[in-house]
Scaffold this active site. Structure first.
Site, PDB file in Angstrom:
ATOM      1  N   ASP A 151      -1.382   8.085 -12.384  1.00  0.00           N
ATOM      2  CA  ASP A 151      -1.814   9.245 -11.596  1.00  0.00           C
ATOM      3  C   ASP A 151      -1.268   9.155 -10.171  1.00  0.00           C
ATOM      4  O   ASP A 151      -0.880  10.162  -9.582  1.00  0.00           O
ATOM      5  CB  ASP A 151      -3.344   9.314 -11.549  1.00  0.00           C
ATOM      6  N   ASP A 167       0.992  11.898  -8.381  1.00  0.00           N
ATOM      7  CA  ASP A 167       0.582  12.528  -7.120  1.00  0.00           C
ATOM      8  C   ASP A 167       1.667  12.389  -6.054  1.00  0.00           C
ATOM      9  O   ASP A 167       1.894  13.311  -5.270  1.00  0.00           O
ATOM     10  CB  ASP A 167      -0.721  11.897  -6.610  1.00  0.00           C
ATOM     11  N   SER A 218      -6.068  24.247 -10.500  1.00  0.00           N
ATOM     12  CA  SER A 218      -6.211  22.841 -10.118  1.00  0.00           C
ATOM     13  C   SER A 218      -6.580  22.782  -8.634  1.00  0.00           C
ATOM     14  O   SER A 218      -6.720  23.820  -7.975  1.00  0.00           O
ATOM     15  CB  SER A 218      -4.913  22.082 -10.377  1.00  0.00           C
ATOM     16  N   LEU A 219      -6.730  21.582  -8.089  1.00  0.00           N
ATOM     17  CA  LEU A 219      -7.104  21.413  -6.689  1.00  0.00           C
ATOM     18  C   LEU A 219      -5.940  20.850  -5.890  1.00  0.00           C
ATOM     19  O   LEU A 219      -5.148  20.062  -6.402  1.00  0.00           O
ATOM     20  CB  LEU A 219      -8.296  20.458  -6.568  1.00  0.00           C
ATOM     21  N   GLU A 279     -18.543  15.869  -4.909  1.00  0.00           N
ATOM     22  CA  GLU A 279     -18.733  15.438  -6.302  1.00  0.00           C
ATOM     23  C   GLU A 279     -17.642  14.451  -6.693  1.00  0.00           C
ATOM     24  O   GLU A 279     -16.504  14.585  -6.248  1.00  0.00           O
ATOM     25  CB  GLU A 279     -18.647  16.655  -7.242  1.00  0.00           C
ATOM     26  N   LYS A 286     -14.604  13.017  -8.755  1.00  0.00           N
ATOM     27  CA  LYS A 286     -13.546  13.670  -9.540  1.00  0.00           C
ATOM     28  C   LYS A 286     -13.300  12.833 -10.797  1.00  0.00           C
ATOM     29  O   LYS A 286     -12.594  11.827 -10.762  1.00  0.00           O
ATOM     30  CB  LYS A 286     -12.259  13.797  -8.712  1.00  0.00           C
ATOM     31  N   LYS A 324      -8.180  11.972  -2.942  1.00  0.00           N
ATOM     32  CA  LYS A 324      -7.826  10.938  -3.913  1.00  0.00           C
ATOM     33  C   LYS A 324      -8.086   9.544  -3.340  1.00  0.00           C
ATOM     34  O   LYS A 324      -8.024   9.338  -2.131  1.00  0.00           O
ATOM     35  CB  LYS A 324      -6.355  11.065  -4.333  1.00  0.00           C
TER      36      LYS A 324
END
Length: 317
Positions: free
Chosen positions: A34, A38, A83-84, A115, A117, A307
């Site tokens: 990931d 990213d 998506s964010l 929250e 992820k 992230k």
């Protein structure tokens, strides 16, 4: 660097990210982490900001997810399932908040609903008169895969909600995932827990899906026939009253400094959770403000994913 050379470099990165999108979303067999994904996404977006002549319909700044699989019937989302945008440090959060204030053209204070992820598969559940009628994957944000029967095998998802305060029609969104202890029992089949959730959820035969103990945490809504919710935190309470599981770690936080402090604290605490997370999601808590801010082509203006840093990630060998 010459213009043609820049264009060539950009096209190669677009081609690369689309290859990994297919592996991630359609094949459930990613080849990169990931954090690597990213970083690639960030490189593309930074190139587009630096060179205004760079643009591609398949860029992560213009697209979401991946086209739905041909194995399932397609279903169009009534409200886009986007998506964010990502934040990696305090400066990214400051810029995120600046953009919000510039868009609103006024200086106001607001709370954030925070929250975890969850690193799973997004799913959309449409209830009509309290009955689960459609279950859909995110797909490309506009259309998803109709996987109602598979989602109905998940015990955390109510097939019927008898609570009288549920809107006549509402689309509830959340994350499908596998807990770490359950993944340990089946990890000979899949590279990681997210792949396991994705592969299991997209089985043609729901009986095969039912063999894996998938979990579901609800966190937001798309379309609703009754816009009665004032805050994201209020909606999360409603979800619990309707029989859904929500995260025990949801918080309401004011100010970037407090967000950063909470993120730093949670970055080490996350390893004690019974499921994988790769960051925190910050949403403006006031839903009226969310509506005013709306969306860009691929993400809401009122939410961002903060992230965790790559050097805090770990792999089990």
């Amino acid at each position: 660097m010459e213009k043609e050379e820049i264009k060539k470099k950009y096209k190669l990165k677009i081609k690369k990210i689309n290859k990994h999108n297919k592996l991630y979303y359609e094949d459930s067999s990613p080849e990169i982490s990931d954090a690597e994904y990213d970083f690639l996404k960030k490189e593309i977006i930074e190139l587009e900001k630096k060179y205004s002549y760079l643009n591609n319909s398949k860029s992560p700044s213009n697209s979401v997810g991946f086209k739905p699989s041909k194995n399932f019937e397609k279903f169009k989302h009534r409200v886009q399932m986007l998506s964010l945008s990502n934040a990696f440090d305090r400066e990214d959060l400051v810029n995120f908040e600046k953009k919000i204030l510039n868009f609103l053209n006024k200086k106001i204070q607001f709370d954030y609903s925070v929250e975890p992820k969850i690193d799973g598969i997004s799913a959309s559940l449409t209830y009509i008169n309290g009955v689960l009628t459609y279950g859909v994957s995110r797909g490309d944000g506009n259309e998803g895969e109709l996987i109602t029967s598979n989602l109905k095998t998940i015990k955390d998802i109510p097939n019927k909600i008898s609570n009288s305060n549920i809107p006549k029609e509402i689309e509830i969104r959340g994350e499908v995932f596998i807990e770490k202890k359950d993944f340990q029992k089946i990890n000979y089949k899949f590279a990681n827990a997210r792949n396991a959730a994705s592969g299991t959820l997209r089985q043609k035969d729901p009986r095969e899906t039912s063999k894996i103990p998938l979990k579901f945490i609800a966190y937001t809504y798309g379309y609703t026939s009754d816009e009665k919710f004032k805050n994201q935190s209020d909606f999360l309470k409603e979800l619990k009253s309707w029989g859904f599981i929500t995260s025990n770690h949801n918080q309401v936080i004011k100010g970037i400094d407090e967000l950063v402090r909470f993120h730093q604290k949670f970055e080490t605490k996350r390893f004690d959770l019974n499921y994988d997370i790769d960051g925190l999601v910050y949403k403006i808590n006031n839903i009226e403000l969310q509506k005013r801010l709306g969306f860009t082509s691929n993400a809401p203006r009122w939410a961002i994913a903060h992230k965790f840093s790559a050097d805090h990630a770990y792999s089990e060998i």
